[in-house]
Design a protein around this motif. Structure first.
Motif, PDB file in Angstrom:
ATOM      1  N   GLY A 145       0.788  -1.229   0.000  1.00 37.11           N
ATOM      2  CA  GLY A 145       0.000   0.000   0.000  1.00 37.11           C
ATOM      3  C   GLY A 145       0.818   1.276   0.000  1.00 37.11           C
ATOM      4  N   THR A 146       2.120   1.135  -0.137  1.00 38.25           N
ATOM      5  CA  THR A 146       2.942   2.343  -0.106  1.00 38.25           C
ATOM      6  C   THR A 146       3.397   2.781  -1.484  1.00 38.25           C
ATOM      7  OG1 THR A 146       4.930   1.023   0.224  1.00 38.25           O
ATOM      8  CG2 THR A 146       3.827   1.842   2.197  1.00 38.25           C
ATOM      9  N   ARG A 147       3.169   1.950  -2.502  1.00 37.80           N
ATOM     10  CA  ARG A 147       3.567   2.345  -3.854  1.00 37.80           C
ATOM     11  C   ARG A 147       2.394   3.039  -4.529  1.00 37.80           C
ATOM     12  NH1 ARG A 147       4.844  -2.692  -2.612  1.00 37.80           N
ATOM     13  NH2 ARG A 147       7.041  -3.258  -2.436  1.00 37.80           N
ATOM     14  N   GLY A 148       2.709   4.061  -5.325  1.00 39.51           N
ATOM     15  CA  GLY A 148       1.621   4.769  -5.982  1.00 39.51           C
ATOM     16  C   GLY A 148       2.061   6.090  -6.564  1.00 39.51           C
ATOM     17  N   PRO A 149       1.099   7.037  -6.699  1.00 34.84           N
ATOM     18  CA  PRO A 149       1.391   8.314  -7.358  1.00 34.84           C
ATOM     19  C   PRO A 149       2.541   9.082  -6.725  1.00 34.84           C
ATOM     20  CG  PRO A 149      -0.953   8.028  -7.025  1.00 34.84           C
ATOM     21  CD  PRO A 149      -0.291   6.916  -6.293  1.00 34.84           C
ATOM     22  N   GLY A 150       2.660   9.006  -5.406  1.00 36.74           N
ATOM     23  CA  GLY A 150       3.747   9.737  -4.747  1.00 36.74           C
ATOM     24  C   GLY A 150       5.105   9.270  -5.239  1.00 36.74           C
ATOM     25  N   GLU A 151       5.269   7.982  -5.329  1.00 37.63           N
ATOM     26  CA  GLU A 151       6.543   7.428  -5.784  1.00 37.63           C
ATOM     27  C   GLU A 151       6.810   7.821  -7.226  1.00 37.63           C
ATOM     28  OE1 GLU A 151       8.886   3.163  -5.649  1.00 37.63           O
ATOM     29  OE2 GLU A 151       6.700   3.207  -5.552  1.00 37.63           O
ATOM     30  N   LYS A 152       5.786   7.797  -8.058  1.00 38.82           N
ATOM     31  CA  LYS A 152       5.954   8.166  -9.462  1.00 38.82           C
ATOM     32  C   LYS A 152       6.335   9.640  -9.586  1.00 38.82           C
ATOM     33  CE  LYS A 152       2.747   4.708 -11.329  1.00 38.82           C
ATOM     34  NZ  LYS A 152       1.443   4.501 -11.987  1.00 38.82           N
ATOM     35  N   LYS A 153       5.666  10.488  -8.839  1.00 41.79           N
ATOM     36  CA  LYS A 153       5.965  11.914  -8.905  1.00 41.79           C
ATOM     37  C   LYS A 153       7.389  12.202  -8.441  1.00 41.79           C
ATOM     38  CE  LYS A 153       4.278  16.493  -7.744  1.00 41.79           C
ATOM     39  NZ  LYS A 153       5.646  17.026  -7.791  1.00 41.79           N
ATOM     40  N   LEU A 154       7.809  11.490  -7.408  1.00 38.56           N
ATOM     41  CA  LEU A 154       9.167  11.672  -6.901  1.00 38.56           C
ATOM     42  C   LEU A 154      10.187  11.314  -7.980  1.00 38.56           C
ATOM     43  CD1 LEU A 154      11.079  12.257  -4.536  1.00 38.56           C
ATOM     44  CD2 LEU A 154      10.875   9.865  -3.888  1.00 38.56           C
ATOM     45  N   GLU A 155       9.956  10.179  -8.666  1.00 35.10           N
ATOM     46  CA  GLU A 155      10.894   9.767  -9.709  1.00 35.10           C
ATOM     47  C   GLU A 155      10.900  10.758 -10.862  1.00 35.10           C
ATOM     48  OE1 GLU A 155      13.084   7.400  -9.446  1.00 35.10           O
ATOM     49  OE2 GLU A 155      12.302   7.100  -7.422  1.00 35.10           O
ATOM     50  N   VAL A 156       9.717  11.271 -11.224  1.00 36.03           N
ATOM     51  CA  VAL A 156       9.636  12.276 -12.297  1.00 36.03           C
ATOM     52  C   VAL A 156      10.405  13.531 -11.904  1.00 36.03           C
ATOM     53  CG1 VAL A 156       8.082  13.843 -13.524  1.00 36.03           C
ATOM     54  CG2 VAL A 156       7.473  11.435 -13.272  1.00 36.03           C
ATOM     55  N   ASP A 157      10.187  14.000 -10.674  1.00 37.83           N
ATOM     56  CA  ASP A 157      10.880  15.202 -10.200  1.00 37.83           C
ATOM     57  C   ASP A 157      12.388  14.996 -10.178  1.00 37.83           C
ATOM     58  OD1 ASP A 157       8.513  16.473  -9.953  1.00 37.83           O
ATOM     59  OD2 ASP A 157       8.364  16.318  -7.781  1.00 37.83           O
ATOM     60  N   ARG A 158      12.801  13.833  -9.718  1.00 41.15           N
ATOM     61  CA  ARG A 158      14.235  13.543  -9.684  1.00 41.15           C
ATOM     62  C   ARG A 158      14.840  13.590 -11.092  1.00 41.15           C
ATOM     63  NH1 ARG A 158      14.408   8.413  -5.575  1.00 41.15           N
ATOM     64  NH2 ARG A 158      14.856   9.530  -3.648  1.00 41.15           N
ATOM     65  N   ARG A 159      14.142  12.976 -12.052  1.00 39.70           N
ATOM     66  CA  ARG A 159      14.655  12.938 -13.416  1.00 39.70           C
ATOM     67  C   ARG A 159      14.694  14.341 -14.021  1.00 39.70           C
ATOM     68  NH1 ARG A 159      11.370   9.649 -15.222  1.00 39.70           N
ATOM     69  NH2 ARG A 159       9.978  10.967 -16.450  1.00 39.70           N
ATOM     70  N   LEU A 160      13.645  15.136 -13.774  1.00 37.94           N
ATOM     71  CA  LEU A 160      13.609  16.501 -14.302  1.00 37.94           C
ATOM     72  C   LEU A 160      14.754  17.347 -13.744  1.00 37.94           C
ATOM     73  CD1 LEU A 160       9.771  17.266 -14.195  1.00 37.94           C
ATOM     74  CD2 LEU A 160      11.192  16.941 -16.231  1.00 37.94           C
ATOM     75  N   ILE A 161      14.974  17.223 -12.444  1.00 39.89           N
ATOM     76  CA  ILE A 161      16.047  17.998 -11.814  1.00 39.89           C
ATOM     77  C   ILE A 161      17.406  17.541 -12.329  1.00 39.89           C
ATOM     78  CG2 ILE A 161      17.262  18.359  -9.622  1.00 39.89           C
ATOM     79  CD1 ILE A 161      14.619  18.689  -8.260  1.00 39.89           C
ATOM     80  N   LYS A 162      17.575  16.218 -12.450  1.00 33.20           N
ATOM     81  CA  LYS A 162      18.840  15.680 -12.945  1.00 33.20           C
ATOM     82  C   LYS A 162      19.124  16.159 -14.366  1.00 33.20           C
ATOM     83  CE  LYS A 162      21.255  11.259 -13.616  1.00 33.20           C
ATOM     84  NZ  LYS A 162      21.132   9.775 -13.568  1.00 33.20           N
ATOM     85  N   ASP A 163      18.088  16.143 -15.223  1.00 32.50           N
ATOM     86  CA  ASP A 163      18.255  16.607 -16.612  1.00 32.50           C
ATOM     87  C   ASP A 163      18.574  18.097 -16.650  1.00 32.50           C
ATOM     88  OD1 ASP A 163      17.701  14.062 -17.415  1.00 32.50           O
ATOM     89  OD2 ASP A 163      15.629  14.464 -18.022  1.00 32.50           O
ATOM     90  N   ARG A 164      17.889  18.871 -15.808  1.00 33.78           N
ATOM     91  CA  ARG A 164      18.110  20.321 -15.795  1.00 33.78           C
ATOM     92  C   ARG A 164      19.511  20.649 -15.283  1.00 33.78           C
ATOM     93  NH1 ARG A 164      17.582  24.899 -18.319  1.00 33.78           N
ATOM     94  NH2 ARG A 164      17.413  26.722 -16.947  1.00 33.78           N
ATOM     95  N   ILE A 165      19.982  19.923 -14.272  1.00 34.32           N
ATOM     96  CA  ILE A 165      21.334  20.144 -13.753  1.00 34.32           C
ATOM     97  C   ILE A 165      22.363  19.855 -14.850  1.00 34.32           C
ATOM     98  CG2 ILE A 165      23.089  19.181 -12.203  1.00 34.32           C
ATOM     99  CD1 ILE A 165      20.951  18.962 -10.048  1.00 34.32           C
ATOM    100  N   ALA A 166      22.163  18.766 -15.592  1.00 35.70           N
ATOM    101  CA  ALA A 166      23.085  18.417 -16.680  1.00 35.70           C
ATOM    102  C   ALA A 166      23.110  19.509 -17.745  1.00 35.70           C
ATOM    103  CB  ALA A 166      22.674  17.082 -17.303  1.00 35.70           C
ATOM    104  N   GLN A 167      21.924  20.046 -18.077  1.00 32.43           N
ATOM    105  CA  GLN A 167      21.839  21.113 -19.073  1.00 32.43           C
ATOM    106  C   GLN A 167      22.545  22.384 -18.585  1.00 32.43           C
ATOM    107  OE1 GLN A 167      17.847  22.184 -20.194  1.00 32.43           O
ATOM    108  NE2 GLN A 167      18.502  24.045 -21.266  1.00 32.43           N
ATOM    109  N   LEU A 168      22.313  22.740 -17.309  1.00 36.35           N
ATOM    110  CA  LEU A 168      22.939  23.939 -16.748  1.00 36.35           C
ATOM    111  C   LEU A 168      24.458  23.798 -16.694  1.00 36.35           C
ATOM    112  CD1 LEU A 168      20.469  24.764 -13.832  1.00 36.35           C
ATOM    113  CD2 LEU A 168      20.826  26.111 -15.911  1.00 36.35           C
ATOM    114  N   ARG A 169      24.937  22.598 -16.397  1.00 37.16           N
ATOM    115  CA  ARG A 169      26.388  22.376 -16.367  1.00 37.16           C
ATOM    116  C   ARG A 169      27.000  22.588 -17.743  1.00 37.16           C
ATOM    117  NH1 ARG A 169      26.495  17.015 -12.496  1.00 37.16           N
ATOM    118  NH2 ARG A 169      26.864  18.075 -10.507  1.00 37.16           N
ATOM    119  N   ARG A 170      26.287  22.128 -18.783  1.00 38.19           N
ATOM    120  CA  ARG A 170      26.792  22.334 -20.146  1.00 38.19           C
ATOM    121  C   ARG A 170      26.830  23.825 -20.481  1.00 38.19           C
ATOM    122  NH1 ARG A 170      23.537  17.685 -21.124  1.00 38.19           N
ATOM    123  NH2 ARG A 170      21.804  19.005 -21.832  1.00 38.19           N
TER     124      ARG A 170
END
Length: 414
Positions: free
Chosen positions: A156-181
């Motif tokens: 009962g602990t898996r769901g939208p929260g986990e998905k949103k967290l992974e999406v946010d992590r990926r977005l931030i990671k991609d943005r950090i990579a872009q800013l570094r370039r």
């Protein structure tokens, strides 16, 4: 008629004092005075302060339960919108405090990042600030808001929260990579400019100092740079390089750098490293100190510690004890500097003596030249004036007897 008026945010400051020299009560009180100024610079209002004396910061909630109740009562009494802690909080501490207090919780790092974001104006400054903010936020995604509350193991602990967290992590990671370039491209331009300055052999003086020590005011006084100069912390972030000519025609380049502050977030040091490293490639470091402040010795210590982190330890240093037009309560000494000069960047008092001192220290790094230059090569004297320091010129039968000091990397041929 409906009037839209921005509501000024009210905050309560919270700190922990211990037994070590860095966080004893007197040091914490000084730090809170500075935190008040940071809050003011951010456009908010401090409505209360709470200091807890304890051996160590509480791992779960920063302060103990009794103090949490006291802070909650003060927040309710003053109508504060939130609290700001004097130390950087872990994600767990921030979430636990928010749950316990029922209001916004911020820390010193978040406040400084917000001020930097507000004051950054150039492309490089904006990229550096956003990069620092994303690095800070990337470690605080877990538990950041009710939509992420369904995290953890078990049924009962898996769901939208986990998905949103992974999406946010990926977005931030991609943005950090872009800013570094993007930042790498900007850094290449900075390195190109630095290489051009090195080839020109014009001495570079890096102005460093605690925030609000008067660096921008001094740069304006020397060069008429027109840099924003206000009595607030981090009024200017973006480095500015301006040319200055001495009375004998020698050219100097002065570069202003980002101001330092105690507990400067490591995210910012990393993001602004290329900017701060201007001092690393300078011929001389001009250390500006607010001699009228309450704790100039502490501020000088912070500056030197930051310079050491950047590997800047072998440069000649001239310290300008600034704000002599204000009341200086006690004698301030800088035993690490090669020379110390008392000035007022605002009124101009002592600034000519400061320039003379800078030239004298730079001269110690130069090579003395005494040579007769043929009249057919008289144009070289203009080069000596530009790149070095012309002491005298005497016209003789064979040519011009020149006495001068030249930089060791002088590009000409004499």
């Amino acid at each position: 008629m409906i009037e839209n008026r921005e509501i000024q945010e009210k905050v309560v400051l919270v700190a922990v004092a211990g037994s070590s020299p860095d966080n004893e009560l007197s040091a914490v009180k000084e730090s809170l005075l500075e935190l008040r100024e940071l809050v003011k610079t951010a456009g908010a209002e401090t409505v209360g302060e709470v200091i807890q004396n304890r051996e160590a910061i509480h791992n779960g909630t920063y302060i103990g339960k009794g103090k949490i109740d006291e802070v909650a009562a003060l927040v309710a009494e003053t109508g504060a919108h939130g609290i700001i802690t004097d130390d950087e909080l872990s994600p767990a501490q921030m979430k636990n405090l928010e749950d316990a207090l029922g209001c916004k919780v911020m820390d010193r790092t978040m406040l400084i990042l917000d001020i930097f974001a507000k004051h950054a104006s150039t492309r490089e400054g904006t990229i550096q600030v956003e990069l620092a903010q994303l690095r800070y936020r990337s470690t605080r995604l877990i538990g950041a808001g009710s939509e992420m509350s369904r995290l953890g193991g078990g049924i009962g602990t898996r769901g939208p929260g986990e998905k949103k967290l992974e999406v946010d992590r990926r977005l931030i990671k991609d943005r950090i990579a872009q800013l570094r370039r993007e930042l790498q491209e900007v850094q290449k331009n900075r390195e190109t400019q630095r290489a051009q300055r090195e080839r020109s052999a014009v001495p570079v003086i890096a102005i460093v100092g605690y925030t609000n020590a008067g660096k921008s005011t001094l740069l304006n006084r020397l060069t008429g740079a027109g840099v924003l100069s206000m009595d607030m912390l981090f009024a200017t972030l973006d480095p500015t390089t301006r040319s200055y000519k001495t009375e004998d025609g020698q050219e100097l380049l002065f570069t202003d750098t980002v101001g330092f502050i105690r507990k400067l977030p490591h995210h910012l040091v990393d993001a602004f490293r290329s900017t701060l490293e201007e001092a690393k490639y300078a011929d001389l470091v001009l250390h500006v100190v607010d001699a009228s402040g309450d704790c100039p010795d502490v501020q000088m210590q912070v500056v030197y510690e930051t310079l050491e982190k950047l590997g800047i330890q072998d440069k000649p240093i001239v310290t300008a004890m600034n704000k002599q037009d204000l009341s200086v309560q006690h004698v301030v000494k800088d035993l690490r500097a090669d020379r110390v000069v008392k000035i007022s960047a605002k009124s101009g008092d002592g600034v000519p003596e400061l320039v003379d001192t800078i030239c004298a220290v730079l001269r110690e790094q130069k090579t003395y030249l005494e040579k007769v230059i043929p009249y057919t090569e008289a144009g070289k004297i203009a080069e000596i004036r530009k790149y070095g320091e012309l002491i005298s010129e005497e016209y003789e039968a064979e040519g011009i007897l020149v006495k001068a000091y030249l930089p060791k990397n002088y590009p000409g041929n004499l």
